[in-house]
Scaffold this motif. Sequence first.
Motif, PDB file in Angstrom:
ATOM      1  N   THR A 181       7.238  31.267  -4.165  1.00 57.35           N
ATOM      2  CA  THR A 181       7.008  29.893  -4.648  1.00 57.35           C
ATOM      3  C   THR A 181       8.029  28.926  -4.069  1.00 57.35           C
ATOM      4  N   ILE A 182       9.298  29.335  -4.075  1.00 56.32           N
ATOM      5  CA  ILE A 182      10.363  28.459  -3.555  1.00 56.32           C
ATOM      6  C   ILE A 182      10.146  28.202  -2.064  1.00 56.32           C
ATOM      7  N   GLU A 183       9.828  29.261  -1.316  1.00 52.96           N
ATOM      8  CA  GLU A 183       9.625  29.076   0.116  1.00 52.96           C
ATOM      9  C   GLU A 183       8.376  28.249   0.396  1.00 52.96           C
ATOM     10  N   SER A 184       7.337  28.354  -0.452  1.00 49.25           N
ATOM     11  CA  SER A 184       6.154  27.487  -0.300  1.00 49.25           C
ATOM     12  C   SER A 184       6.530  26.024  -0.497  1.00 49.25           C
ATOM     13  N   GLN A 185       7.349  25.770  -1.529  1.00 42.63           N
ATOM     14  CA  GLN A 185       7.808  24.394  -1.757  1.00 42.63           C
ATOM     15  C   GLN A 185       8.647  23.895  -0.585  1.00 42.63           C
TER      16      GLN A 185
END
Length: 505
Positions: A28-32
């Motif tokens: 999720t963090i890397e997608s953001q």
Amino acid sequence: DELKQFRQRNPYVGLAGDAAGTITNISTIESQKIELNNKKYELQAIIQRLNKAAADEKYSVLSELLSWLAVNGPATVPALAAEFATLNEERMRLESSYAPGHPVLLENKKKLNQLEQKVLLTAGNVEKQYDERIKSFDTQVRSQQLKIQRLPAKELEYAELQRKRNVADQVYSSLLVRFNQAKVADAVEVGDIIVLDPAVVPPTAGKLGLFLKYGMIAFIMGFGLSVGFVLVVDFFDKTVRTTDELEKAVPIRVVAKIPVVGSEKDIDPELFDKSKRIDPKLVTADYSPTPMGEAYRSLRTQLLFNNEEKRNRSLFVTSLNPSEGKSLNAGNLAITFAQQKIPTLLVDADLRRGVLHSSFACNKKPGLADFLYSNADITDENIRKVIQQTHIPNLYLMSSGMAVPNPSEILGTQRAAEVFKFMGERFGFLIVDTPPIMVTADSIVLSKYVDQGLFVIRAGKTNVEDVKAKLAEYKNFQNHLFGIILNCAELDMKKDNYKYSYYNY
């Protein structure tokens, strides 16, 4: 493929609940982070185009940058956008009146250059904020990765492969979106202009040649005018002057025929009651039994009877081109509803050239644009702040408000739909004055928010062929129309003398 092969080799290796949650958090963090990087690249691309743009293209790119910042930037951007809209409109007006080196035009361009620097500074601040957030995401990823370092080797390998797959999915989706955007941009790109032959000054003709040339032109024009004047005029005249002509030309019923409303000079000052109306063309304000006033009251009666059957409580008024009387008709019709003791709200949704605030001597700001641009909740208290009481009892006005660079975009938002629905439920009747459909498609968007509409056609001016073409483009819009108003129509003197002579014994 690596993840698939690993699962085939190690079918019983999996992740516990905490480890799976950690992998999900990292993904999720890397997608953001990827999404934020995409926005950063878009901003950098627009800034780069602005720096490389020629003088003629600079202002369109600057408008694009302001539109991007309006969606992704700080709350100060709408003020910069409004200032740019005012200065750019002034620039276009000055360029049509003054030479390029005129001091007035140079002063205007100096202000635009200063505004450009402010916008670039704002864009730079947004880019710095993106960099800080990207660093924060990197820190969060490293923190989450520490939690899974204690896993067994197989589970750790599986977790790493799972994370790579999630990130790869996000990268693929982002690249696909950017690829489609590039295809669209490439499709609409204008090719280079090549000068094939330089312009040359034509040779000067002799006096005899000029005499013969102009003599022949005069002869041909005189002969053509004398023989085919009537046929030519009838062929090229695409306007109508009577309701019969209009109903034959456009397949929509004519619900009102409004005679010519005179200017302020045509109105007797002794009969003009300033306490009841401000603009002399608001002919319905004093209950006078004129043909114009009775035409609007007849239209009001039709709408009220139609409302009893369909329970319609709102309508929009539009026209093909400016200066065809849509705002005048909307104002007079709203007055007749208010005289029926129906709480009526008149909304000026022409965010480009709204004039209703002048007709009713009200303030232009705050208005509809101010409320749609704001983040205020849609409540009775907040709506009352942008609604003004007119000099007509039971009639309220929401003016157009501040100048905005993107009226079509803000009128097409979900917030706009909710605002019009809210106002329609709070008032007995809602009348919306919309922009001409030949200029912009705002009326098409606004027609979805109200129950029905009126289309104003000016006798002897509106091109009915253009009207039919526009209505053919928007079938659903045509179905929303209650009817057509023929504005500035000629009076049938015999009929009108019979109807109104008893008022003047």
